[in-house]
Write an enzyme that holds these catalytic residues in place. Structure first.
Site, PDB file in Angstrom:
ATOM      1  N   LEU A  61       0.856  -1.178   0.000  1.00  0.00           N
ATOM      2  CA  LEU A  61       0.000   0.000   0.000  1.00  0.00           C
ATOM      3  C   LEU A  61       0.896   1.232   0.000  1.00  0.00           C
ATOM      4  O   LEU A  61       1.955   1.228   0.643  1.00  0.00           O
ATOM      5  CB  LEU A  61      -0.907   0.037   1.241  1.00  0.00           C
ATOM      6  CG  LEU A  61      -1.968  -1.046   1.386  1.00  0.00           C
ATOM      7  CD1 LEU A  61      -2.741  -0.849   2.692  1.00  0.00           C
ATOM      8  CD2 LEU A  61      -2.928  -1.055   0.203  1.00  0.00           C
ATOM      9  N   ASP A  62       0.473   2.279  -0.704  1.00  0.00           N
ATOM     10  CA  ASP A  62       1.206   3.532  -0.644  1.00  0.00           C
ATOM     11  C   ASP A  62       1.294   4.004   0.806  1.00  0.00           C
ATOM     12  O   ASP A  62       0.420   3.712   1.635  1.00  0.00           O
ATOM     13  CB  ASP A  62       0.501   4.613  -1.475  1.00  0.00           C
ATOM     14  CG  ASP A  62       0.635   4.390  -2.970  1.00  0.00           C
ATOM     15  OD1 ASP A  62       1.493   3.594  -3.388  1.00  0.00           O
ATOM     16  OD2 ASP A  62      -0.142   5.030  -3.721  1.00  0.00           O
ATOM     17  N   ARG A  63       2.332   4.757   1.099  1.00  0.00           N
ATOM     18  CA  ARG A  63       2.564   5.223   2.470  1.00  0.00           C
ATOM     19  C   ARG A  63       1.323   5.884   3.072  1.00  0.00           C
ATOM     20  O   ARG A  63       0.962   5.632   4.227  1.00  0.00           O
ATOM     21  CB  ARG A  63       3.735   6.201   2.487  1.00  0.00           C
ATOM     22  CG  ARG A  63       4.091   6.708   3.870  1.00  0.00           C
ATOM     23  CD  ARG A  63       5.339   7.556   3.838  1.00  0.00           C
ATOM     24  NE  ARG A  63       5.855   7.777   5.185  1.00  0.00           N
ATOM     25  CZ  ARG A  63       7.115   8.072   5.468  1.00  0.00           C
ATOM     26  NH1 ARG A  63       7.996   8.201   4.496  1.00  0.00           N
ATOM     27  NH2 ARG A  63       7.509   8.249   6.709  1.00  0.00           N
ATOM     28  N   THR A  65      -1.823   5.567   2.183  1.00  0.00           N
ATOM     29  CA  THR A  65      -3.058   4.801   2.069  1.00  0.00           C
ATOM     30  C   THR A  65      -3.241   3.970   3.329  1.00  0.00           C
ATOM     31  O   THR A  65      -2.311   3.296   3.773  1.00  0.00           O
ATOM     32  CB  THR A  65      -3.015   3.871   0.840  1.00  0.00           C
ATOM     33  OG1 THR A  65      -2.942   4.668  -0.340  1.00  0.00           O
ATOM     34  CG2 THR A  65      -4.258   2.993   0.770  1.00  0.00           C
TER      35      THR A  65
END
Length: 223
Positions: A61-63, A65
């Protein structure tokens, strides 16, 4: 268990947690605190494991998110889960708050994406990697909408870039969307993963509720 994350599911093959926004999935050159190292520490302490602890990161997951992320606790599980993500047999559902009124209640978007690693930005490129998502409107407010998004591919920044490019910019996203006074990060939450257990072969659903900042944004911007 760390206050930085909440364990959703754990057995001898899988570990799934609810990741808060702002925490890296794994370490990078910034050497910032990251979820993978935190969970290895948790396993080492809980089970009294000597030496290095195996924990496989099978997706990211993106930081910024929040939401569900799944790890494999051994190499067999890592191989089988990675195969599911690679062949798109994992159902990945996100809840996203976007600005405006989507022209259609549901639809699909496909782009070819490339990433500038130095600038950490995604662009549409003829020779880029294909990225596909499907969206539907869960709730429409006067100036914003709550979308359910399912992705077929897991490209970096995919949801934010594709929705912004399609005229549905993500609230709180200063890179591809629109800044918002109500939330200080892109309003993207990984709501659920549905996957096949690597041993029992049962389909299991891993879900995470909206965190406080997403709840507050929905209340203020969507209604």
């Amino acid at each position: 268990m760390s206050a930085k994350y909440k364990i959703i599911y754990e057995d001898n093959m899988l570990l799934a947690v609810d990741k808060p926004a702002g925490l890296l999935s794994q370490g990078d050159i910034s050497r910032s605190e990251n979820l993978l190292d935190l969970l290895k520490g948790y396993l080492k302490e809980r089970y009294g494991k000597p030496g290095n602890v195996f924990l496989g990161l099978v997706h990211r997951l993106d930081r910024n998110t929040s939401g569900v992320i799944c790890f494999a606790k051994n190499s067999k599980s890592a191989s089988r889960l990675s195969g599911q993500f690679r062949t798109n047999t994992v159902a990945r559902i996100y809840h996203v708050v976007v600005e405006g009124h989507p022209a259609r209640r549901r639809g699909s978007l496909t782009d070819r994406l490339g990433k500038d690693e130095d600038e950490n930005i995604v662009t549409a490129e003829e020779n880029g990697k294909e990225a596909t998502l499907h969206y539907s409107v869960l709730k429409q407010g006067p100036g914003a909408a709550l979308l359910e998004v399912r992705i077929d591919t897991g490209r970096p920044h995919q949801i934010r870039f594709q929705l912004g490019r399609a005229g549905m910019p993500v609230l709180g996203d200063k890179k591809y969307g629109v800044a918002s006074q109500h939330i200080g990060r892109p309003a993207v939450h990984a709501a659920s993963l549905t996957l096949t257990h690597p041993v029992s072969q049962e389909r299991i659903v891993l879900a995470a509720p909206h965190p406080a900042d997403i709840q507050d944004l929905i209340r203020k911007a969507v209604g």
